[in-house]
Write an enzyme that holds these catalytic residues in place. Structure first.
Site, PDB file in Angstrom:
ATOM      1  N   ARG A  98      22.434  11.332 -14.844  1.00 42.11           N
ATOM      2  CA  ARG A  98      21.881  10.074 -14.323  1.00 42.11           C
ATOM      3  C   ARG A  98      22.662   9.552 -13.118  1.00 42.11           C
ATOM      4  O   ARG A  98      22.145   8.794 -12.304  1.00 42.11           O
ATOM      5  CB  ARG A  98      21.836   9.020 -15.440  1.00 42.11           C
ATOM      6  CG  ARG A  98      21.254   7.716 -15.007  1.00 42.11           C
ATOM      7  CD  ARG A  98      20.666   6.836 -16.116  1.00 42.11           C
ATOM      8  NE  ARG A  98      21.167   7.044 -17.444  1.00 42.11           N
ATOM      9  CZ  ARG A  98      22.340   6.573 -17.908  1.00 42.11           C
ATOM     10  NH1 ARG A  98      23.136   5.889 -17.116  1.00 42.11           N
ATOM     11  NH2 ARG A  98      22.695   6.800 -19.152  1.00 42.11           N
ATOM     12  N   TYR A 117       6.383  -6.703   2.035  1.00 42.10           N
ATOM     13  CA  TYR A 117       5.574  -5.733   1.287  1.00 42.10           C
ATOM     14  C   TYR A 117       5.057  -6.389   0.002  1.00 42.10           C
ATOM     15  O   TYR A 117       5.784  -7.131  -0.670  1.00 42.10           O
ATOM     16  CB  TYR A 117       6.497  -4.547   0.976  1.00 42.10           C
ATOM     17  CG  TYR A 117       5.898  -3.440   0.188  1.00 42.10           C
ATOM     18  CD1 TYR A 117       4.827  -2.718   0.688  1.00 42.10           C
ATOM     19  CD2 TYR A 117       6.413  -3.088  -1.062  1.00 42.10           C
ATOM     20  CE1 TYR A 117       4.274  -1.668  -0.040  1.00 42.10           C
ATOM     21  CE2 TYR A 117       5.882  -2.058  -1.792  1.00 42.10           C
ATOM     22  CZ  TYR A 117       4.801  -1.347  -1.278  1.00 42.10           C
ATOM     23  OH  TYR A 117       4.273  -0.314  -2.000  1.00 42.10           O
ATOM     24  N   ASP A 129      14.175  -4.592   4.355  1.00 41.76           N
ATOM     25  CA  ASP A 129      13.310  -3.431   4.140  1.00 41.76           C
ATOM     26  C   ASP A 129      13.020  -2.824   5.507  1.00 41.76           C
ATOM     27  O   ASP A 129      12.351  -3.426   6.338  1.00 41.76           O
ATOM     28  CB  ASP A 129      12.020  -3.869   3.431  1.00 41.76           C
ATOM     29  CG  ASP A 129      11.100  -2.688   3.074  1.00 41.76           C
ATOM     30  OD1 ASP A 129      11.154  -1.657   3.775  1.00 41.76           O
ATOM     31  OD2 ASP A 129      10.326  -2.822   2.104  1.00 41.76           O
ATOM     32  N   LYS A 139       7.831   7.603   2.239  1.00 45.86           N
ATOM     33  CA  LYS A 139       7.084   7.547   3.498  1.00 45.86           C
ATOM     34  C   LYS A 139       7.651   8.587   4.470  1.00 45.86           C
ATOM     35  O   LYS A 139       7.571   9.761   4.208  1.00 45.86           O
ATOM     36  CB  LYS A 139       7.144   6.120   4.062  1.00 45.86           C
ATOM     37  CG  LYS A 139       6.786   5.032   3.028  1.00 45.86           C
ATOM     38  CD  LYS A 139       5.325   5.024   2.656  1.00 45.86           C
ATOM     39  CE  LYS A 139       4.994   4.150   1.455  1.00 45.86           C
ATOM     40  NZ  LYS A 139       5.421   2.766   1.515  1.00 45.86           N
TER      41      LYS A 139
HETATM   42  C1  LIG Z   1       5.637   1.838   0.458  1.00 47.29           C
HETATM   43  C2  LIG Z   1       6.579   0.751   0.761  1.00 47.29           C
HETATM   44  C3  LIG Z   1       7.526   0.352  -0.171  1.00 47.29           C
HETATM   45  C4  LIG Z   1       7.566   0.904  -1.564  1.00 47.29           C
HETATM   46  O1  LIG Z   1       7.920   2.215  -1.633  1.00 47.29           O
HETATM   47  P1  LIG Z   1       7.466   3.180  -2.833  1.00 47.29           P
HETATM   48  O2  LIG Z   1       8.270   4.401  -2.590  1.00 47.29           O
HETATM   49  O3  LIG Z   1       5.988   3.364  -2.686  1.00 47.29           O
HETATM   50  O4  LIG Z   1       7.820   2.497  -4.123  1.00 47.29           O
HETATM   51  C5  LIG Z   1       8.433  -0.627   0.201  1.00 47.29           C
HETATM   52  N1  LIG Z   1       8.398  -1.192   1.412  1.00 47.29           N
HETATM   53  C6  LIG Z   1       7.498  -0.839   2.337  1.00 47.29           C
HETATM   54  C7  LIG Z   1       7.530  -1.497   3.670  1.00 47.29           C
HETATM   55  C8  LIG Z   1       6.545   0.130   2.042  1.00 47.29           C
HETATM   56  O5  LIG Z   1       5.611   0.441   2.948  1.00 47.29           O
END
Ligand SMILES: *Cc1c(COP(=O)(O)O)cnc(C)c1O
Length: 391
Positions: free
Chosen positions: A61, A114, A186, A211
């Protein structure tokens, strides 16, 4: 020798690889395992005492050789003290916030975050007695007026999800520093190649590796990059919660990073080409792309970013909801989906949620993710569908 951030392309290709023994595989293997065993109590105890540190093999973990390599590669790109991996981008956001909140505390959150960040704040943190206050992302230095004795952190996102405003990151980060509280940003859109928020004064960077980092729509993962001030605290919280990515995902993220630079450079070019073309169509009212003057915070993007991702929105002139649905349905090259950052183009109507300041645009907002298809095919596809928006 591992490269540093002065040359991202070298770092992406050379770092996070197996040790340089004579006769070796190019890539880190996929390691599966929970238990790690030791030959003596002394070595077990030294692993246990150092288990929070990236690089210490103790139990599955806490990570393995491949995940430690990935953490080091990403930390180098972000200019971070360290990176902690999570099972998704949402897990990175929620565990980073969990590190700093407590009942009775006040949390400042940008109004354009988000959707799932908002869902976590409103659905989970507020139930635990945290007061959530959403602020106008373009607030700049007026953020000082919102900071209270009880404020525990400031959450930013750049650009905003769906609406693409670029905040004054250094101004908001400085306000947090002045109040001795962390700023958490973010930065999924920019990736560490186009923005390094820790260099701009932020304390914590969260991002979805699902992404652009992994880049092929085949992986769920998140990361938290942090400076020295908050790194240990965050890592302990992530391990206390018990979140971690799977070994296959670590392999896919490492593989995706090898091509991050060429992909991002292409998406920057192709995204601007399609956005420029869309801006010339009579159905389009405004292009919300950080590299365009029509985007709020464009000057901050020019100052603080070195490139633009291939994800942007447009506001169409007012038309019916049915026309927007017909337009989206008529596109053949653009899949309808909530994600982005893979190799394929996507489209999604966006309904901005706002608490601090109402969203007053009357035209429909539609987000495009530009993939690796030929831009001429994408334009032809859009050109064929746009007449469906004529009233
Ligand atoms: C997709 C996204 C997330 C979340 O990510 P996941 O890997 O899908 O949980 C967070 N912030 C932004 C800006 C995103 O586009």
């Amino acid at each position: 020798m591992p490269s540093d951030t002065r040359n991202n392309a070298d770092a992406l290709v050379q770092n996070g690889r197996p040790p340089r023994v004579d006769g070796r595989h190019v890539n880190m293997p996929i390691e599966l395992g929970s238990t790690i065993v030791f030959d003596s109590m002394a070595s077990f105890e030294s692993a246990r005492d150092a288990r929070y540190a990236s690089g210490t093999l103790y139990y599955g973990r806490y990570g393995n050789d491949a995940s430690f390599q990935l953490e080091a590669l990403l930390a180098n790109l972000e200019n971070a003290r360290g990176v902690t991996l999570t099972s998704s981008g949402v897990a990175a956001i929620s565990t980073a916030l969990m590190t700093f909140v407590a009942p009775g505390k006040h949390l400042l959150v940008a109004d354009h975050v988000y959707g799932n960040t908002r869902a976590f704040c409103d659905g989970v943190l507020s139930r635990m007695g945290v007061e959530i206050e959403y602020y106008d992302p373009m607030i700049g230095t007026d953020i000082y007026d919102l900071i209270r004795e009880t404020t525990c952190a400031i959450m930013l996102e750049a650009p905003g999800s769906g609406t693409f405003e670029i905040p004054d990151i250094p101004a908001i980060a400085k306000a947090a520093r002045d109040a001795s509280i962390p700023s958490i940003i973010d930065s999924t859109w920019a990736t560490p190649l186009f923005c390094k928020p820790l260099d701009l004064g932020c304390d914590v960077v969260v991002a979805s590796c699902s992404k652009y980092i992994s880049g092929h729509s085949d992986c769920m993962m998140g990361m938290i990059a942090s400076n020295t001030m908050y790194h240990d605290q965050i890592r302990k919280t992530v391990f206390a919660i018990g979140d971690k990515p799977g070994s296959h995902e670590v392999f896919l993220a490492l593989r995706g990073l090898r091509t991050l630079k060429v992909r991002m450079e292409y998406f920057d070019k192709a995204g601007r080409e399609i956005a420029t073309w869309l801006g010339q169509q009579k159905q389009v009212k405004t292009v919300l792309h950080p590299a365009f003057e029509s985007c709020p915070g464009h000057d901050f993007w020019k100052r603080d970013f070195t490139g633009a991702a291939g994800l942007f929105s447009v506001i169409f002139h007012p038309c019916s909801a049915a026309q927007i649905r017909d337009f989206v349905d008529a596109l053949h090259h653009f899949g309808i989906g909530v994600s982005w950052g893979g190799y394929e183009s996507l489209v999604l109507p966006v309904d901005p949620m706002r608490s601090a300041k109402a969203w007053t645009e009357t035209g429909a907002l539609v987000r495009f993710n530009i993939g690796l298809e030929d831009t001429d095919s994408l334009k032809a596809d859009l050109q064929a569908a746009l007449p469906l928006l004529n009233s």
